[in-house]
Design a protein around this motif. Structure first.
Motif, PDB file in Angstrom:
ATOM      1  N   ASP A  31      -2.097   8.972   6.611  1.00 47.83           N
ATOM      2  CA  ASP A  31      -2.827   7.969   5.830  1.00 47.83           C
ATOM      3  C   ASP A  31      -2.260   6.581   6.055  1.00 47.83           C
ATOM      4  O   ASP A  31      -2.998   5.596   6.090  1.00 47.83           O
ATOM      5  CB  ASP A  31      -2.763   8.333   4.346  1.00 47.83           C
ATOM      6  N   ASP A  91       2.582   1.586  -3.471  1.00 42.91           N
ATOM      7  CA  ASP A  91       1.631   2.055  -4.483  1.00 42.91           C
ATOM      8  C   ASP A  91       1.348   3.545  -4.335  1.00 42.91           C
ATOM      9  O   ASP A  91       1.268   4.281  -5.332  1.00 42.91           O
ATOM     10  CB  ASP A  91       0.313   1.275  -4.380  1.00 42.91           C
ATOM     11  N   MET A  92       1.192   3.992  -3.097  1.00 44.48           N
ATOM     12  CA  MET A  92       0.896   5.406  -2.859  1.00 44.48           C
ATOM     13  C   MET A  92       2.027   6.295  -3.364  1.00 44.48           C
ATOM     14  O   MET A  92       1.783   7.354  -3.969  1.00 44.48           O
ATOM     15  CB  MET A  92       0.647   5.656  -1.368  1.00 44.48           C
ATOM     16  N   GLN A 146       2.107   6.334  -7.282  1.00 41.97           N
ATOM     17  CA  GLN A 146       0.966   7.003  -7.909  1.00 41.97           C
ATOM     18  C   GLN A 146       0.974   8.517  -7.693  1.00 41.97           C
ATOM     19  O   GLN A 146       0.197   9.240  -8.316  1.00 41.97           O
ATOM     20  CB  GLN A 146      -0.337   6.411  -7.361  1.00 41.97           C
ATOM     21  N   GLU A 188       0.827  -1.198   0.000  1.00 46.58           N
ATOM     22  CA  GLU A 188       0.000   0.000   0.000  1.00 46.58           C
ATOM     23  C   GLU A 188       0.868   1.258   0.000  1.00 46.58           C
ATOM     24  O   GLU A 188       0.570   2.236  -0.705  1.00 46.58           O
ATOM     25  CB  GLU A 188      -0.923  -0.012   1.220  1.00 46.58           C
ATOM     26  N   THR A 189       1.937   1.234   0.770  1.00 43.96           N
ATOM     27  CA  THR A 189       2.844   2.382   0.828  1.00 43.96           C
ATOM     28  C   THR A 189       3.561   2.564  -0.503  1.00 43.96           C
ATOM     29  O   THR A 189       3.681   3.680  -1.016  1.00 43.96           O
ATOM     30  CB  THR A 189       3.874   2.195   1.954  1.00 43.96           C
ATOM     31  N   ARG A 210      -1.576  13.388   0.824  1.00 47.84           N
ATOM     32  CA  ARG A 210      -1.534  12.221   1.700  1.00 47.84           C
ATOM     33  C   ARG A 210      -0.217  12.188   2.475  1.00 47.84           C
ATOM     34  O   ARG A 210       0.800  12.673   1.992  1.00 47.84           O
ATOM     35  CB  ARG A 210      -1.717  10.946   0.880  1.00 47.84           C
ATOM     36  N   VAL A 246       2.246  13.235  -2.139  1.00 45.88           N
ATOM     37  CA  VAL A 246       2.468  12.460  -0.911  1.00 45.88           C
ATOM     38  C   VAL A 246       3.622  13.092  -0.149  1.00 45.88           C
ATOM     39  O   VAL A 246       4.631  13.489  -0.747  1.00 45.88           O
ATOM     40  CB  VAL A 246       2.795  10.987  -1.231  1.00 45.88           C
TER      41      VAL A 246
END
Length: 277
Positions: A218, A119-120, A123, A116-117, A201, A175
């Motif tokens: 997040d 991917d964030m 992106q 998840e990290t 985020r 981010v």
């Protein structure tokens, strides 16, 4: 300090108190038992009984330990480490300590959280990094490696108004990776406050089980570094960073390998003018 608190055995009021203390450490030092009770809507007797439940005689003793935890100087941290070097040699002592930090860090760095990290970060339009003090070395390594993959990373000023010069450009497509070790800095508070307006985020890397305002991030990644009064190793935070770098590099291998292949070709082309040091 808090890892020995067995919250599973706590009553409802004790859980409220534990959560309040861990989120408000600085305030707790100056609050009376009555003020704590009033804020939580519980009896002063519940507050008074709590200290013995977590291994202290009273509030005074707990606050003394907490103050020591928050105010320990670098010299005292070094002295604490020296005190540990008894039967074992220094290398063995540090190795055992590092293995412990790595083990507790690994338990909290699940494959799902790592993905998840990763991917964030991939992106994001822009990745900003806030890295105060000794964290700068981790941030520089992170930025150096990810720029090779074509990820745009910008370092933020570690303190003062200069932070705002970068923060003003952050938006919902961006981010911010924040290193939040030991205590909540005013700069981190500003980053979290401004996120409510700018909607970027936040990924928080912290060495605390309970970090103030961590719910404003997040994603939260834990990196064990020991108690506040101990010498703080960067081995576990480095472990987290290198996991992120490798996960990102492996996520789209064709694109990232193309970048690295192109870099090698450029090195060959310009070797005579820009020899490797």
């Amino acid at each position: 300090m808090y890892e020995n608190w067995n919250k599973k055995t706590f009553s409802r009021n004790q859980r409220l108190l534990a959560e309040f203390i861990q989120r408000n450490e600085q305030r707790v030092l100056y609050l009376t038992e009555q003020e704590i009770a009033d804020e939580l809507g519980i009896s002063i007797a519940s507050v008074s009984r709590f200290w013995k439940a977590v291994g202290f005689l009273n509030a005074k003793q707990f606050k003394a330990r907490l103050r020591f935890r928050l105010e320990t100087s670098p010299a005292m941290k070094l002295q604490e480490t020296m005190n540990l070097v008894k039967e074992l040699s220094l290398p063995e002592t540090l190795l055992n300590s590092s293995l412990h930090h790595l083990e507790e860090t690994s338990k909290r760095l699940s494959p799902e959280l790592l993905k998840e990290t990763s991917d964030m970060i991939q992106q994001a339009r822009q990745v900003y990094v806030y890295s105060p003090g000794p964290c700068i070395s981790l941030a520089q390594l992170f930025a150096f490696r990810l720029r090779r993959f074509g990820i745009d990373i910008q370092m933020m000023a570690p303190s003062g108004h200069e932070l705002l010069e970068t923060l003003m450009h952050a938006s919902e497509k961006d981010v911010i990776l924040v290193f939040g070790f030991v205590q909540l800095l005013p700069e981190i508070e500003v980053i979290m406050d401004h996120a409510q307006e700018a909607h970027y985020r936040i990924i928080l890397i912290t060495d605390r089980y309970i970090y103030p305002r961590s719910d404003h991030a997040d994603l939260v990644l834990y990196a064990g570094r020991g108690e506040v009064w101990e010498f703080h190793s960067m081995i576990a935070p480095m472990y987290v960073i290198e996991n992120l770098i490798l996960h990102i590099g492996m996520s789209i291998p064709e694109r990232h390998l193309d970048k690295l292949t192109h870099l090698q070709q450029m090195r060959v082309t310009y070797a005579s003018k820009l020899p490797r040091q």
